[in-house]
Design a protein around this motif. Structure first.
Motif, mmCIF file in Angstrom:
data_model
loop_
_atom_site.group_PDB
_atom_site.id
_atom_site.type_symbol
_atom_site.label_atom_id
_atom_site.label_comp_id
_atom_site.label_asym_id
_atom_site.label_seq_id
_atom_site.Cartn_x
_atom_site.Cartn_y
_atom_site.Cartn_z
ATOM 1 N N CYS A 1 0.843 -1.193 0.000
ATOM 2 C CA CYS A 1 0.000 0.000 0.000
ATOM 3 C C CYS A 1 0.882 1.249 0.000
ATOM 4 O O CYS A 1 1.769 1.383 0.851
ATOM 5 N N LEU B 1 -0.198 -6.319 1.142
ATOM 6 C CA LEU B 1 -1.539 -6.814 0.855
ATOM 7 C C LEU B 1 -1.463 -8.013 -0.086
ATOM 8 O O LEU B 1 -0.754 -7.969 -1.094
ATOM 9 N N CYS C 1 -6.997 -0.355 0.168
ATOM 10 C CA CYS C 1 -6.304 -0.934 1.315
ATOM 11 C C CYS C 1 -7.284 -1.123 2.475
ATOM 12 O O CYS C 1 -7.943 -0.167 2.888
#
Length: 246
Positions: free
Chosen positions: A73, A80, A183
């Motif tokens: 992110c 992620l 996110c």
């Protein structure tokens, strides 16, 4: 353009040959192996989106329809893990096969075609990252006129170039896949480019190292030839690996 599933031996040969190739040539090597009835010229003439649609189909046949990737992110820098499918990629509008693109904007009448692998290969090593998109577009322009008279494409205003580029993306959407990501930690949203060729090749490379390790283990344990080990199904190969404690 029918494709057949590559055997382990065939895929290893493509991987070995691709170690010294640029990405666009690797893509053609993969398609040439899976589409033996197609000529290399025909494969090279496919637009980038048409080519990548076939690579996604090939990837699904080799490794399954699900894909997994990791991104960082840009807001909170959390790692992620993303999962998506080849169907999600190919559900985008299909590339306009073999279609010339015509548009009129700001008094300019422009005809061009979507870029293909041959265009990309021709630019390899010829330009820096900043100049490459502009030079690629130049290669794909078929005609530029204003009031019926030819115009040097270098004279196109930047806003016209941007409009032409956007029209190419609309005509060949799989050539520029942008993944919308949000996110879950900081709610930051952004778009990340998904490069079909580099993603698929990284998977092939990881697979190649695993299969070569398996060959080494089984050849050392049983004295078998590489071709015999590669001819085993993944299930039977794993059975023998378990037997030798690999």
């Amino acid at each position: 353009m029918a494709m057949h599933a590559l055997s382990a031996g065939e895929l290893l040969e493509v991987w070995e040959g691709g170690l010294t190739q640029v990405p666009a040539v690797r893509a053609l090597s993969l398609l040439a192996a899976a589409c033996p009835e197609a000529s290399l010229d025909d494969l090279a003439a496919l637009s980038i989106g048409q080519r990548d649609a076939r690579l996604l189909e090939m990837r699904a046949g080799l490794f399954g329809p699900e894909l997994a990737a990791v991104v960082i992110c840009p807001g909170c820098h959390e790692r992620l893990e993303l999962t998506f499918s080849t169907a999600e990629m190919t559900s985008r509008s299909r590339p306009e096969a073999g279609t010339e693109i015509s548009l009129s904007i700001a008094g300019f009448d422009i005809t061009l075609r979507p870029p293909n692998s041959q265009d990309v290969i021709g630019l390899a090593g010829e330009a820096g990252q900043a100049e490459a998109p502009s030079l690629l577009l130049q290669q794909c322009l078929l005609s530029v006129e204003r009031e019926g008279a030819p115009v040097d494409s270098a004279q196109l205003p930047s806003e016209v170039v941007e409009a032409v580029t956007q029209r190419v993306v609309e005509a060949d959407p799989l050539a520029d896949i942008q993944m919308a990501i949000i996110c879950p930690f900081c709610a930051r949203g952004w778009h990340a480019a998904f490069d079909v060729v580099s993603f698929f090749w990284s998977e092939i490379e990881a697979w190649a190292w695993r299969i070569l390790s398996d060959v080494h283990t089984l050849a050392s344990a049983y004295g078998w030839w590489e071709r015999d080990i590669l001819a085993l199904s993944p299930t039977r190969r794993q059975f023998y690996l378990d037997m030798v404690g690999a």
